[in-house]
Design a protein around this motif. Structure first.
Motif, PDB file in Angstrom:
ATOM      1  N   ARG A  20       0.844  -1.199   0.000  1.00 54.05           N
ATOM      2  CA  ARG A  20       0.000   0.000   0.000  1.00 54.05           C
ATOM      3  C   ARG A  20       0.879   1.248   0.000  1.00 54.05           C
ATOM      4  O   ARG A  20       1.784   1.378   0.803  1.00 54.05           O
TER       5      ARG A  20
ATOM      6  N   ARG B  34       2.803  -2.554   6.214  1.00 59.74           N
ATOM      7  CA  ARG B  34       1.736  -2.121   5.308  1.00 59.74           C
ATOM      8  C   ARG B  34       1.002  -3.312   4.707  1.00 59.74           C
ATOM      9  O   ARG B  34       1.541  -4.401   4.577  1.00 59.74           O
ATOM     10  N   CYS B  35      -0.239  -3.062   4.286  1.00 57.76           N
ATOM     11  CA  CYS B  35      -1.026  -4.079   3.597  1.00 57.76           C
ATOM     12  C   CYS B  35      -0.434  -4.309   2.204  1.00 57.76           C
ATOM     13  O   CYS B  35       0.245  -3.431   1.666  1.00 57.76           O
TER      14      CYS B  35
ATOM     15  N   TRP C  26      -6.680  -6.083  -0.258  1.00 61.43           N
ATOM     16  CA  TRP C  26      -5.617  -5.722   0.692  1.00 61.43           C
ATOM     17  C   TRP C  26      -5.554  -6.771   1.783  1.00 61.43           C
ATOM     18  O   TRP C  26      -6.540  -7.012   2.489  1.00 61.43           O
TER      19      TRP C  26
ATOM     20  N   CYS D 278      -2.535  -6.996   6.643  1.00 58.92           N
ATOM     21  CA  CYS D 278      -2.498  -5.652   7.233  1.00 58.92           C
ATOM     22  C   CYS D 278      -2.053  -5.704   8.689  1.00 58.92           C
ATOM     23  O   CYS D 278      -2.259  -6.656   9.374  1.00 58.92           O
TER      24      CYS D 278
END
Length: 148
Positions: free
Chosen positions: A103, A128-129, A145, A148
């Motif tokens: 991401r 981060r995702c 996504w 996470c």
């Protein structure tokens, strides 16, 4: 740019190369993790290992995304996420791709016509995702996504 500029430019090349070599020596695991090797350049022994359940990605497998013509194996090691697309039918040359995007970053993609897996591709995700995609022939998968 005069002669002084040319000297600076020629001295900069070895300095950058030295920094890269220093990073590889200081952090060999991370340097190996970000290396992208085309599936066509890998020996058949690696392909056989992947079919039997092993993977070219370091770390532990955290997801397997399956779809009609294959699957995407997703691994995580430290802050890195790595993925490989494995076709359902081995040995048949077909259009394949694998992509990983953290991401806020750009996607890293390996695509082409392969008779063996596409990838591995690796990104540094940190906390981060990531969004993972895979495609074999006319069928594909997207993870949304995850991690996470």
């Amino acid at each position: 740019m005069g002669r002084a500029g040319a000297t600076t430019r020629s001295a900069l090349g070895p300095a950058v190369l030295s920094a890269v070599v220093l990073l590889v020596v200081a952090m060999p695991q991370q340097a190996r993790a970000v290396q992208v090797v085309h599936a066509a350049e890998r020996p058949k022994a690696v392909w056989a290992a992947q079919v039997s359940g092993a993977s070219a990605c370091p770390g532990r497998r955290v997801r397997t995304l399956t779809f009609a013509t294959g699957s995407v194996l997703v691994h995580r090691s430290g802050g890195y996420v790595c993925a490989v697309t494995v076709p359902g039918k081995a040995g048949t040359k077909r259009q394949m791709s694998v992509g990983v995007r953290a991401r806020g970053g750009r996607a890293v993609v390996d695509s082409g016509s392969f008779a063996h897996p596409a990838g591995p591709v690796t990104v540094h995700a940190g906390n981060r995702c990531v969004w993972v995609t895979g495609k074999v022939a006319n069928s594909s998968v997207g993870s949304g996504w995850i991690l996470c």
